[in-house]
Design a protein around this motif. Sequence first.
Motif, mmCIF file in Angstrom:
data_model
loop_
_atom_site.group_PDB
_atom_site.id
_atom_site.type_symbol
_atom_site.label_atom_id
_atom_site.label_comp_id
_atom_site.label_asym_id
_atom_site.label_seq_id
_atom_site.Cartn_x
_atom_site.Cartn_y
_atom_site.Cartn_z
ATOM 1 N N HIS A 32 39.807 74.373 12.019
ATOM 2 C CA HIS A 32 40.770 74.812 11.005
ATOM 3 C C HIS A 32 42.203 74.719 11.521
ATOM 4 N N ALA A 33 42.398 74.986 12.816
ATOM 5 C CA ALA A 33 43.736 74.915 13.405
ATOM 6 C C ALA A 33 44.122 73.492 13.789
ATOM 7 N N HIS A 34 43.178 72.576 13.723
ATOM 8 C CA HIS A 34 43.369 71.182 14.131
ATOM 9 C C HIS A 34 43.983 71.100 15.527
ATOM 10 N N HIS A 35 43.310 71.788 16.439
ATOM 11 C CA HIS A 35 43.755 71.831 17.841
ATOM 12 C C HIS A 35 42.558 72.274 18.667
ATOM 13 N N ARG A 36 42.360 71.666 19.835
ATOM 14 C CA ARG A 36 41.182 72.003 20.637
ATOM 15 C C ARG A 36 41.374 73.250 21.491
ATOM 16 N N GLY A 37 42.520 73.889 21.390
ATOM 17 C CA GLY A 37 42.676 75.194 21.988
ATOM 18 C C GLY A 37 43.193 75.231 23.408
ATOM 19 N N SER A 38 43.125 74.145 24.145
ATOM 20 C CA SER A 38 43.578 74.143 25.530
ATOM 21 C C SER A 38 44.931 73.451 25.646
ATOM 22 N N GLN B 261 49.351 70.213 13.305
ATOM 23 C CA GLN B 261 48.589 71.376 12.875
ATOM 24 C C GLN B 261 49.024 71.809 11.478
ATOM 25 N N PRO B 262 48.126 72.448 10.730
ATOM 26 C CA PRO B 262 48.516 72.948 9.409
ATOM 27 C C PRO B 262 49.509 74.089 9.542
ATOM 28 N N ALA B 263 50.192 74.405 8.455
ATOM 29 C CA ALA B 263 51.045 75.588 8.438
ATOM 30 C C ALA B 263 50.190 76.815 8.713
ATOM 31 N N GLN B 264 50.803 77.860 9.266
ATOM 32 C CA GLN B 264 50.067 79.080 9.595
ATOM 33 C C GLN B 264 49.311 79.616 8.382
ATOM 34 N N ILE B 265 49.964 79.651 7.233
ATOM 35 C CA ILE B 265 49.318 80.166 6.026
ATOM 36 C C ILE B 265 48.149 79.285 5.612
ATOM 37 N N ASP B 266 48.310 77.967 5.728
ATOM 38 C CA ASP B 266 47.213 77.059 5.374
ATOM 39 C C ASP B 266 46.016 77.254 6.300
ATOM 40 N N ASP C 28 35.151 81.867 21.378
ATOM 41 C CA ASP C 28 36.027 82.787 22.100
ATOM 42 C C ASP C 28 37.400 82.136 22.262
ATOM 43 N N GLU C 29 38.391 82.655 21.563
ATOM 44 C CA GLU C 29 39.733 82.079 21.578
ATOM 45 C C GLU C 29 40.752 83.119 22.019
ATOM 46 N N GLY C 30 41.910 82.634 22.443
ATOM 47 C CA GLY C 30 43.026 83.519 22.738
ATOM 48 C C GLY C 30 43.741 83.910 21.455
ATOM 49 N N GLN C 31 44.903 84.493 21.586
ATOM 50 C CA GLN C 31 45.651 84.931 20.412
ATOM 51 C C GLN C 31 46.231 83.775 19.620
ATOM 52 N N GLY D 63 49.608 76.064 18.194
ATOM 53 C CA GLY D 63 50.745 76.796 17.657
ATOM 54 C C GLY D 63 50.394 77.735 16.518
ATOM 55 N N ARG D 64 49.113 77.907 16.238
ATOM 56 C CA ARG D 64 48.682 78.789 15.150
ATOM 57 C C ARG D 64 48.176 80.105 15.720
ATOM 58 N N SER D 65 48.582 81.196 15.090
ATOM 59 C CA SER D 65 48.199 82.528 15.559
ATOM 60 C C SER D 65 46.911 82.983 14.884
#
Length: 365
Positions: free
Chosen positions: A171-177, A186-191, A215-218, A222-224
Amino acid sequence: MRADTADYRALFLSDTPLMDARAPIEFARGAFPHAANLPLMSDRERHEVGLCYTQQGPDAAIALGHRLVSGEVKASRLAAWAAFANAHPDGYLYCFRGGMRSQIVQTWLREEAGIAYPRVTGGYKAMRGFLLETIAKAAHPTAMVVLGGMTGTGKTDVLTGLAQGIDLEGHAHHRGSSFGKRVRAQPAQIDFENALAIDILRRQDAGHRVLVFEDEGQTVGGRSMPFDLYQAMQQCPLVWLEDTLEHRIERILRDYVVNLRAEFIAAYGASDGDARFAERLRQSLDKIAKRLGGERHKRLRAMLDEALDVQRDTGAVDAHRAWIARLLVEYYDPMYAYQRQLKRDRIVMSGDAGAVVAYLRRLGA
């Protein structure tokens, strides 16, 4: 005529086509899947009407809006609304609060195009509130399991193969690392939040009582993470996925070298795409240079550069395994081992992919 609706759940579960009458700048900040932006007013017009409202009051603002959206401008927008309504007879229209803008569009469609088209009462604001509430209600430790594991163990592969799995990175279009940035932005935060909420809604509607998250961080890139969800993830049971170093190296090679390069080439062509891919890997390694330490970063960077040169000249990816192995063993594994120790009291099961999948499916989620 179909009635106006406030059944937000049904709208999202059925992928109902939505006509968004808000201004483009509002739509860009956040929207819903299956929504098309067909605004009543442009950004400039909306700004002018807003100033008029502040300075002269609502009646003057309404009169200005009607002057701005008239003649050929009105005819063009009316034609676009009519085309959408005819193409999507099962759809609905909305504005920010389900008030004046959507009512005007609805009235003009009926009176000037002969189309009776329903709107969403409460509009974007109410639908957005419903989705945020969906996330908040799902964020309960007894209704969640978190899937952890060392880098490269295939957590995303497991999640996407589970009927109750929620792919946050997807959903964040990012592998997290640090290496997780993709070609497409990445999509907008709201999207991101809206898509996540709809995914949760679908899993719940399918009868899944327990949802599984990685298990993800905060943040994911760039998406919270939604705060309630992140807090619940720090308390819920943890399943730890294990795999051999050899398998993990191959998975990293697949995702961060082979597949990422293919993404760049598809987006930019062979020559430019290959150069952009190589630069992206170098940038990703450089981002963690301070944490690696100068000497180790220099050594890994030399190994990476050599592997990229070989890949560029021959197409072979074998040389990448060396720097991937060193990065895992010397950097990521100690960090994840420390995190596992901190979370040891929450670990309810650990094992390979087969055992983990079987366990999660037995939860009856």
